[in-house]
Write a protein that holds these residues in place. Structure first.
Motif, PDB file in Angstrom:
ATOM      1  N   MET A  29       0.838  -1.186   0.000  1.00  0.00           N
ATOM      2  CA  MET A  29       0.000   0.000   0.000  1.00  0.00           C
ATOM      3  C   MET A  29       0.882   1.247   0.000  1.00  0.00           C
ATOM      4  SD  MET A  29      -2.763  -1.745  -0.152  1.00  0.00           S
ATOM      5  CE  MET A  29      -3.933  -0.507  -0.507  1.00  0.00           C
ATOM      6  N   SER A  30       0.244   2.391  -0.028  1.00  0.00           N
ATOM      7  CA  SER A  30       0.955   3.655  -0.174  1.00  0.00           C
ATOM      8  C   SER A  30       1.487   4.202   1.141  1.00  0.00           C
ATOM      9  CB  SER A  30       0.017   4.702  -0.781  1.00  0.00           C
ATOM     10  OG  SER A  30      -0.359   4.336  -2.073  1.00  0.00           O
ATOM     11  N   ARG A  31       2.562   4.950   1.013  1.00  0.00           N
ATOM     12  CA  ARG A  31       3.132   5.705   2.130  1.00  0.00           C
ATOM     13  C   ARG A  31       2.738   7.159   1.889  1.00  0.00           C
ATOM     14  NH1 ARG A  31       9.075   7.048   3.958  1.00  0.00           N
ATOM     15  NH2 ARG A  31       8.804   6.797   6.199  1.00  0.00           N
ATOM     16  N   ILE A  32       1.905   7.700   2.779  1.00  0.00           N
ATOM     17  CA  ILE A  32       1.319   9.028   2.592  1.00  0.00           C
ATOM     18  C   ILE A  32       1.958  10.032   3.536  1.00  0.00           C
ATOM     19  CG2 ILE A  32      -0.807  10.381   2.652  1.00  0.00           C
ATOM     20  CD1 ILE A  32      -2.338   7.706   2.269  1.00  0.00           C
ATOM     21  N   ALA A  33       2.470  11.132   2.980  1.00  0.00           N
ATOM     22  CA  ALA A  33       2.939  12.259   3.787  1.00  0.00           C
ATOM     23  C   ALA A  33       1.727  13.084   4.167  1.00  0.00           C
ATOM     24  CB  ALA A  33       3.923  13.109   2.993  1.00  0.00           C
ATOM     25  N   VAL A  34       1.558  13.364   5.452  1.00  0.00           N
ATOM     26  CA  VAL A  34       0.482  14.234   5.934  1.00  0.00           C
ATOM     27  C   VAL A  34       1.145  15.540   6.346  1.00  0.00           C
ATOM     28  CG1 VAL A  34      -1.393  14.529   7.583  1.00  0.00           C
ATOM     29  CG2 VAL A  34      -0.779  12.220   6.806  1.00  0.00           C
ATOM     30  N   LEU A  35       0.933  16.594   5.572  1.00  0.00           N
ATOM     31  CA  LEU A  35       1.548  17.884   5.861  1.00  0.00           C
ATOM     32  C   LEU A  35       0.622  18.657   6.795  1.00  0.00           C
ATOM     33  CD1 LEU A  35       3.995  19.624   5.301  1.00  0.00           C
ATOM     34  CD2 LEU A  35       2.837  20.489   3.250  1.00  0.00           C
ATOM     35  N   ILE A  36       1.116  18.906   8.027  1.00  0.00           N
ATOM     36  CA  ILE A  36       0.220  19.385   9.079  1.00  0.00           C
ATOM     37  C   ILE A  36       0.981  20.182  10.139  1.00  0.00           C
ATOM     38  CG2 ILE A  36       0.470  17.254  10.445  1.00  0.00           C
ATOM     39  CD1 ILE A  36      -2.615  17.371  10.880  1.00  0.00           C
ATOM     40  N   THR A  37       0.297  21.163  10.721  1.00  0.00           N
ATOM     41  CA  THR A  37       0.802  21.877  11.883  1.00  0.00           C
ATOM     42  C   THR A  37      -0.385  22.291  12.749  1.00  0.00           C
ATOM     43  OG1 THR A  37       2.441  23.484  12.668  1.00  0.00           O
ATOM     44  CG2 THR A  37       0.928  24.248  10.941  1.00  0.00           C
ATOM     45  N   ASN A  38      -0.123  23.069  13.767  1.00  0.00           N
ATOM     46  CA  ASN A  38      -1.174  23.468  14.703  1.00  0.00           C
ATOM     47  C   ASN A  38      -2.369  24.124  14.016  1.00  0.00           C
ATOM     48  OD1 ASN A  38      -0.377  22.766  17.428  1.00  0.00           O
ATOM     49  ND2 ASN A  38       1.359  24.146  17.097  1.00  0.00           N
ATOM     50  N   MET A  39      -3.532  23.935  14.641  1.00  0.00           N
ATOM     51  CA  MET A  39      -4.785  24.541  14.209  1.00  0.00           C
ATOM     52  C   MET A  39      -5.375  23.912  12.947  1.00  0.00           C
ATOM     53  SD  MET A  39      -5.452  26.812  16.573  1.00  0.00           S
ATOM     54  CE  MET A  39      -6.611  27.977  15.887  1.00  0.00           C
TER      55      MET A  39
ATOM     56  N   ASP B 194       0.146   3.713   5.026  1.00  0.00           N
ATOM     57  CA  ASP B 194       1.018   4.171   6.106  1.00  0.00           C
ATOM     58  C   ASP B 194       1.053   5.698   6.081  1.00  0.00           C
ATOM     59  OD1 ASP B 194       2.995   4.136   8.126  1.00  0.00           O
ATOM     60  OD2 ASP B 194       4.605   4.111   6.632  1.00  0.00           O
ATOM     61  N   LEU B 195       0.848   6.347   7.234  1.00  0.00           N
ATOM     62  CA  LEU B 195       0.884   7.805   7.316  1.00  0.00           C
ATOM     63  C   LEU B 195       2.148   8.263   8.020  1.00  0.00           C
ATOM     64  CD1 LEU B 195      -2.785   8.602   8.433  1.00  0.00           C
ATOM     65  CD2 LEU B 195      -1.885   8.339   6.127  1.00  0.00           C
ATOM     66  N   VAL B 196       2.804   9.251   7.430  1.00  0.00           N
ATOM     67  CA  VAL B 196       3.976   9.884   8.029  1.00  0.00           C
ATOM     68  C   VAL B 196       3.641  11.366   8.159  1.00  0.00           C
ATOM     69  CG1 VAL B 196       6.427  10.410   7.777  1.00  0.00           C
ATOM     70  CG2 VAL B 196       5.527   8.211   6.959  1.00  0.00           C
ATOM     71  N   HIS B 197       3.661  11.869   9.397  1.00  0.00           N
ATOM     72  CA  HIS B 197       3.285  13.250   9.656  1.00  0.00           C
ATOM     73  C   HIS B 197       4.485  14.167   9.446  1.00  0.00           C
ATOM     74  CE1 HIS B 197       0.340  10.714  11.709  1.00  0.00           C
ATOM     75  NE2 HIS B 197      -0.500  11.610  11.228  1.00  0.00           N
ATOM     76  N   VAL B 198       4.328  15.101   8.523  1.00  0.00           N
ATOM     77  CA  VAL B 198       5.390  16.030   8.144  1.00  0.00           C
ATOM     78  C   VAL B 198       4.966  17.425   8.574  1.00  0.00           C
ATOM     79  CG1 VAL B 198       6.693  17.001   6.206  1.00  0.00           C
ATOM     80  CG2 VAL B 198       6.034  14.572   6.177  1.00  0.00           C
ATOM     81  N   GLY B 199       5.849  18.114   9.260  1.00  0.00           N
ATOM     82  CA  GLY B 199       5.537  19.461   9.737  1.00  0.00           C
ATOM     83  C   GLY B 199       6.783  20.310   9.804  1.00  0.00           C
TER      84      GLY B 199
ATOM     85  N   ALA C  38       2.098   9.569  -1.853  1.00  0.00           N
ATOM     86  CA  ALA C  38       1.013  10.554  -1.926  1.00  0.00           C
ATOM     87  C   ALA C  38       1.200  11.599  -0.840  1.00  0.00           C
ATOM     88  CB  ALA C  38      -0.343   9.865  -1.760  1.00  0.00           C
ATOM     89  N   LEU C  39       0.504  12.730  -1.007  1.00  0.00           N
ATOM     90  CA  LEU C  39       0.526  13.830  -0.049  1.00  0.00           C
ATOM     91  C   LEU C  39      -0.906  14.149   0.348  1.00  0.00           C
ATOM     92  CD1 LEU C  39       1.912  16.206   1.455  1.00  0.00           C
ATOM     93  CD2 LEU C  39       1.733  17.511  -0.669  1.00  0.00           C
ATOM     94  N   PHE C  40      -1.161  14.240   1.650  1.00  0.00           N
ATOM     95  CA  PHE C  40      -2.472  14.604   2.187  1.00  0.00           C
ATOM     96  C   PHE C  40      -2.318  15.883   2.991  1.00  0.00           C
ATOM     97  CE2 PHE C  40      -5.349  13.569   6.026  1.00  0.00           C
ATOM     98  CZ  PHE C  40      -6.383  14.361   5.554  1.00  0.00           C
ATOM     99  N   ILE C  41      -3.133  16.903   2.651  1.00  0.00           N
ATOM    100  CA  ILE C  41      -3.081  18.187   3.347  1.00  0.00           C
ATOM    101  C   ILE C  41      -4.454  18.487   3.943  1.00  0.00           C
ATOM    102  CG2 ILE C  41      -2.501  20.632   3.195  1.00  0.00           C
ATOM    103  CD1 ILE C  41      -1.110  19.995   0.485  1.00  0.00           C
TER     104      ILE C  41
ATOM    105  N   LYS D 282       7.495   3.040  -0.137  1.00  0.00           N
ATOM    106  CA  LYS D 282       7.648   2.154   1.019  1.00  0.00           C
ATOM    107  C   LYS D 282       8.911   1.310   0.848  1.00  0.00           C
ATOM    108  CE  LYS D 282       4.144   0.452   3.590  1.00  0.00           C
ATOM    109  NZ  LYS D 282       2.918  -0.262   3.854  1.00  0.00           N
ATOM    110  N   ALA D 283       9.139   0.825  -0.365  1.00  0.00           N
ATOM    111  CA  ALA D 283      10.349   0.034  -0.645  1.00  0.00           C
ATOM    112  C   ALA D 283      11.590   0.892  -0.481  1.00  0.00           C
ATOM    113  CB  ALA D 283      10.279  -0.546  -2.051  1.00  0.00           C
TER     114      ALA D 283
END
Length: 184
Positions: free
Chosen positions: A1-11, A30-35, A67-70, A177-178
């Motif tokens: 499956m995909s490894r998704i970057a979640v671009l996130i900060t406060n609020m 898989d989610l990886v939180h990027v900030g 992928a990127l999730f915002i 992921k690989a």
């Protein structure tokens, strides 16, 4: 499956993060939180959710993700004041990999200057900004244009999740992921 970057900060808008994140995980992604700072804990604007940042935007590469999730809320506006998240978004959109954007997330896409000629939706207060960036604003619960999946608001989350999961499936995923496994 995909490894998704979640671009996130406060609020961030709590439900615009929690509901899609839950659905993505349940689908095996898989989610990886990027900030801004690795190890920092960020909070939703309604104080219903908190997230620990896994990686700083200045320390990641588009090659690390499928992928990127915002999520929306005030988070995209806060992030677009910093060069590293804006550059990460620019490179992600131009890579052709899926970019999943909801509510105020187009603010980051606007600063990354990647919307000219695209079709997108977002929260109504950013509609004119989207048009000014050269995109066609479409007032619909979900808009898919190439690698961009966008929605307007919390009420659109079911349609956003459905379209996002379809885009992740179409994209194939797994390559990042690989790559990540090789780095460990």
């Amino acid at each position: 499956m995909s490894r998704i970057a979640v671009l996130i900060t406060n609020m961030f808008e709590d439900v615009e993060y929690t509901e899609p994140a839950k659905a993505f995980r349940e689908a095996g992604h898989d989610l990886v939180h990027v900030g801004l700072t690795a190890g920092e804990t960020v909070h939703g604007k309604r104080e219903l959710a908190e997230v620990t940042i896994d990686r700083a935007a200045s320390d990641v590469s588009v090659d690390d993700f499928d992928a990127l999730f915002i999520p929306g809320g005030y988070s995209p506006d806060k992030l677009r004041a910093h060069d590293a998240p804006v550059e990460f978004v620019r490179k992600f959109v131009t890579s052709g990999k899926p970019v999943l954007s909801i509510c105020h997330a187009p603010q980051l896409l606007i600063n990354a200057q990647v919307l000219r000629g695209r079709k997108i939706t977002g929260w109504k207060s950013v509609a004119q900004d989207i048009k000014n960036a050269g995109a066609e604003y479409i007032d619909r619960e979900v808009v898919v244009d190439g690698n961009l999946v966008s929605s307007r608001q919390p009420d659109d989350i079911p349609a956003f999740i459905e379209a996002s999961l379809a885009k992740l499936k179409d994209a194939g995923g797994g390559k990042a992921k690989a790559v990540a496994a090789e780095q460990h």
